[in-house]
Each structure stands twice: as C-alpha cells, then as structure tokens.
Design a protein around this motif. Sequence first.
Motif, PDB file in Angstrom:
ATOM      1  N   LEU A 453     -12.591  51.550  34.172  1.00 32.94           N
ATOM      2  CA  LEU A 453     -11.985  52.849  33.855  1.00 32.94           C
ATOM      3  C   LEU A 453     -11.616  52.923  32.382  1.00 32.94           C
ATOM      4  O   LEU A 453     -11.829  53.953  31.727  1.00 32.94           O
ATOM      5  CB  LEU A 453     -10.749  53.077  34.729  1.00 32.94           C
ATOM      6  N   TRP A 454     -11.040  51.855  31.839  1.00 32.51           N
ATOM      7  CA  TRP A 454     -10.720  51.822  30.404  1.00 32.51           C
ATOM      8  C   TRP A 454     -11.982  52.033  29.577  1.00 32.51           C
ATOM      9  O   TRP A 454     -11.968  52.758  28.580  1.00 32.51           O
ATOM     10  CB  TRP A 454     -10.092  50.481  30.040  1.00 32.51           C
ATOM     11  N   MET A 455     -13.077  51.397  29.990  1.00 33.35           N
ATOM     12  CA  MET A 455     -14.344  51.564  29.278  1.00 33.35           C
ATOM     13  C   MET A 455     -14.768  53.023  29.284  1.00 33.35           C
ATOM     14  O   MET A 455     -15.157  53.588  28.247  1.00 33.35           O
ATOM     15  CB  MET A 455     -15.432  50.706  29.928  1.00 33.35           C
ATOM     16  N   ALA A 456     -14.707  53.640  30.448  1.00 35.10           N
ATOM     17  CA  ALA A 456     -15.149  55.031  30.587  1.00 35.10           C
ATOM     18  C   ALA A 456     -14.311  55.980  29.746  1.00 35.10           C
ATOM     19  O   ALA A 456     -14.806  56.998  29.256  1.00 35.10           O
ATOM     20  CB  ALA A 456     -15.095  55.443  32.058  1.00 35.10           C
ATOM     21  N   GLU A 457     -13.041  55.649  29.568  1.00 38.72           N
ATOM     22  CA  GLU A 457     -12.145  56.523  28.799  1.00 38.72           C
ATOM     23  C   GLU A 457     -12.149  56.183  27.311  1.00 38.72           C
ATOM     24  O   GLU A 457     -11.354  56.719  26.544  1.00 38.72           O
ATOM     25  CB  GLU A 457     -10.712  56.403  29.350  1.00 38.72           C
TER      26      GLU A 457
END
Length: 695
Positions: A453-457
């Motif tokens: 999720l951190w990557m996607a954001e």
Amino acid sequence: MAEALVGGAFLSATLQVLFDRLAHREVLDYLGGKKFNHGLLKKLKIMLLSVNSVLNDAEEKQIADPAVKEWLDELEDAAYDADDILDEIATDALQYKLEAESRTGTSSKVSNMELISPNSYVSGMENRLKEILEQLEFIAHQKDLLGLKVKEGVGEKPIPRSQTTSVVEESEVFGRDGDKNAIIKLLLAGDEGSNNKVSVIPIVGMGGVGKTTLAQLVYNDEKVEKYFELKSWVCVSEEFNIYDVTKTVLAAVTSPHSYDSTTLDLLQNRLKEKLLGKKFLIVLDDMWNENYNDWKDMSVPFNHGARGSKIIVTTRNENVARIMRTVPIHYHLEHLTDEDCWKLFAKHAFDNLSDSSVCQVLETIGKRIVKKCNGLPLAAKTLGGLLRYKEDVGEWLRIEKSEIWDFSYKESKILPVLMLSYHYLPSYLKRCFAFCSIFPKYYKFKQQSLVLLWMAENLLQQSKTNKRSMEEVGDEYFNELVSMSFFQRLSAKEHWFFMHDLVHDLAKYVSREYCFTLEYGKSEDVITMKVRHLVFAWYVPLKRLDSLSRVTRLRTFLPLQDLLPFVSNEVVNEAIKKLRCLRVLKLSGCGNLNQLHGSIGDLKHLRYLDLSSTPIKRLPESVSMLYNLQMLNLSNCYNLIQLPKNMHHLINLRHLNVRGCNKLKEMPRHINKLKSLQRLSTFIVGKGEGAKIGE
C-alpha cells in the motif's frame, strides 16, 4: 512544548515529492515536444518553494491559531491536486515512450496518444495547472496576512525534553515489582563468565510505559545502593553529545567542580581515574542515538571500572538496545494490567473527593476510562490528574466518550508525549505512519500488505545511488516503525502487527481529514470532498457507494474484508468511471462482479488492483494500459479463464497473484517482458510461442 511538537516535515515531505516530479527529465522532454508552456511549471515550483519556506512556522502555530490550521489544510489539498496532474503527465510520457518503442513500422499502427489532439491535450493540462496556480497564489498571499515567517526546521531539529532525575515517589508506582526484581537480579549478578567488565542492560518500551520510573526504582533500591561504590544518573540530551554525557557522569562521581572549559580528552581521562577499579552504576535515561561509533567512543572510560559495573539504558528504540547491550537480551517493559492501571489512576483521581456516594458512581466510570489507557501508566496518571478536581458525573462521562486528542494540551500531556516520538521520526516515516490512520483501532495487519500500500501511494523514497528495491525500502521503513514501538507484534510467534490505541489516536491526529474510515455505528458520517483515502471496515450499504460521486479525487478505495458481497457490476463500474485519481482499488469478495468495464484503463494513477475472490471471467484488454500498476491480485477468481493478451505492457507490475484461478489455462505471451516483476504466485505453461516455460 506541545505546539512545537506539532511541527514536523509531514507536509514538507509531500512537497518534496512534487519538487522531484518537476525535475523529471523525461516528463520535461515530453512536454517540450508538445510545446507546453514550461513557464507554468516554473511558476508552480516557485509557488511551492514560497509556501514551503514558512511550513515550520505554520505547523508550530496551528494549534493556537485555527486560521493557520485551515491554511495548512488548504495547502495540502492543493498539493494533492498538483501531484495528480504531474503524475498524469508522467504517465502520459511513459505511455508515449512505450508506444513509440513498440511500433512495427507499419503505417496502420496508430498510437493511442496520437489519437489525442496535441493542442487539446496541452490546452487541457495548462488550464488545470492554471487553476492550481490560482489556488496556490491565494494560499501564498494568505501566508503574509497570517504573519507566517521563514523559520529553522522545527520538525527536523530536536525539541528540548523535560529532564529526568533519579528521584521517584514509590507510593505512586504499581505493578512493577516483578520488573524491578528482574532488573536488580541482573545488576547484582556476577560477571565471571562474561568477556565484558561492564555490562549494559537496556530497558526498552514505547513512550509512556514507565521505563524511567522502573530505572528510578532500581537506582534507589537499598540493595543496589550497597552493592555499587559509585552511582550516576544521566538524562541524555536529544542531540547526543559525548562531551555533555561524560561531563554529567564526571560531575556525579566527583566533588563539585566546573568543567566548562575542559576538553573531551581531559574529561575522559579524569573520568577514567575516578572510575578506575570501582564498581559503578550509571543510568543513561532516554537514549535515541543509534551510532555505534559514538557509543564506543563515549564508553572508553567506563571500561576501566571494576568487574561487575553496570550501565542501565532506557530507550524506545530497539536498534539502540541492540547496539549497546552486552547481556544476551534486552529487557522489554510490558504494559500494566488493567488492575494496576486502575490503582495508579485512582491514586491521582480520588484523593481529594469527599462525597463517598459520588465516588462510587465515578469509580464505575473511571474503570471504563482506565481500559482506554491500555496499560500505559503515563496515560492513567495523566487522566487521573485531569479528573482529580472534578466531581461532576457528566464531566467524567464526557472524558470517557471523547477522543484523547480532544483534550487541551494544558490539561493532558498524553498527546505531547506521543507526539514526541512522532516528532523524532524522519519525514519519510511520518508520511507512512500517518497513512496508517486509515485502519480502524485494533486492526491487525501484515508487513507485506502494508508495504504494498505504501508503494502504491508513492510513500517510499528510493535513493538514486542505492540499488535496493522498493520492497526492501518498505521493509526497512516498517522495521524502523516497529523498533520505535509505533507498530507492535501481536505475539512473538505471529506475523501480525497492530498499533497501540493511543498510537492510533496520534496517527488520526496527524493525518488531518484526508483519511476516512467507515466503521460500525458510523454509517451516517459524512465523507467530505477532501478525503483522499477511504477504508470500509464494515459492510458497505449501496447508498454509501452512490455518495462517492462527491469524492472524485479519492486515491484509496479499500474494504478491509470482503464487505461488498452484493454490489452489482453497474455500481462498481459507475464508481470506477468517477474515481479517476485512484491509486488503490480493492474489490475483493464482490460476489456479483463478473465483468469490469473497459474504463478501468482510464485509471492512469492506479498502482494496486485487488479483484481476488470475485467471479470475474475476463479482464478487459484496457487493463494492459495501466502502465503504473504494481500489484494485481486475482487469487481465487474461480471463473477466470483468460488474462489480457497485451499484459506484457505493464512494465511496472511487481506482484501478480493468480493462485486458485483453476480455470486459467495459460499465461499471456511474452510475460518475460515484465522486467519489474518481483513475485509471481504461479506460472501456467501454455502451448503457444511466448507462453512456454522459457518465459
């Protein structure tokens, strides 16, 4: 102190992402080819630099001045919009590059980008940028009216903390007898089998759990007093300074003397002489420094003490403990039981109450309040002190039902204590931590899921000189937050983590209104237009999905469980058409979702798509145009029979999960072109060229 602690680099880190985008060479070259007005980008950079210069002053003043807080909210809103435009331009540049590379040379091959009129594209982008520039110009003008000034970075420089001492009021300590005895046993144990003359015993725990109190109890114990010839208590400063620590220890073991003009060499030699052959105890309270060389340099004089000398270190950071300890393990201080927490709370809350009948009512409410403390003695002590002079039952009920961040700073030091830990986080960790406010309280999560999720954001910062993958960077961020007790492991043998109740309150506080969690009992909460990250922690009524038309700039759509069982294709596809800024889209468990509309390919920003456990049969070919997509989860899509044939265009895809897709007969051709792929759950070998095991 609380106002200063709100200062941090949370928004500064967000603006830094924009500065990086504005300097991206491929984007600039792409726009240059379309005769884009580069003056708009330069003006955008100047505006961002202008507001960035006063951020530290604004973040410090926002508590006392609501107008400044509103100014920061408007700035963050504008920064999100600017990031959306720049990310869209970067995606278009990538698409143009890929399509140029894939042309076969035949005149019939027409690029999707060429179907868009260059003039209309440039005009549309320029108009959108002008709107944001108008917004930023207004915000920049307001900074002068609010009296905001350029100020040294509050969030990046340590704020002086209250000095601790060795003095303790033992009548106010509950539930620590076992911990005290365990540490004393370590102190009084002989070190004959050890290679170290001086043993270092770290006490580790989150802020407010009572590490300093435990060290004080041990330091003042009668047996400890008799065992050691010399004792010294040092409250370590925020900016770790060998000279200051050495001087403080020396002052404690010698008669009063001024060492202000003495060099470090003279100090260390003098301390070595005083400690030579003596059995000593030194407490280094609240250590933050992780530099191994600093510790080795400072500890040189300590090694001249007698065997059996001890050093106690209290710290919130497990990395500090690992660096300094000489015992096999460090002592991890756990939370108090509800019973001991209640005793501490009652000690402070009920001492001055005279009416016994009122006391009985308040005691019932107080025990419910204590459960909110979740075993943190600092919280129990502070809340008890807050209610000490209040005999109004209504007041106690108000405290019970209010969130901790609603307390004023003058009344409650719970938030400042937690803010202290947040304050010391590097800016890149602040953004990752604040994002976690999307989870409901008591939610369990796994490391890999959160990192994705951190990557996607776009919250992970990769160094240009470092070859580490984004996953490795994310793991490092995660482990740092674990080591500083922002995340806690559910148990030693499990891979699940959670955030302490009070830490979750802190995350909610620092994330402002951009993260929204729809929870049980809050179905009527209004989702405001500023919300960018939306989590469903409860079953989603259809009317709530219809209301998404108001939050068209949403970046995250994340049900935490399979909470969309009866949502139809029509409802899902209508939502997709409206939510064009999505980075994260999870539709796991949509029991009626057997078809996705081709408009899914218009979600240019999408990085994370989870369609697991749905009856979908085919993905639209337009999925192959999601050039930013990093994670595609199709696990347990039991009806899935085919993947998009041009799936090899997803050059940023890093995780593909097709486990449990039993009707899927083969992978699409040329899967070997997915150069970024890190994890592939299953490779289904096909018969055709480009689908065999060689791929």
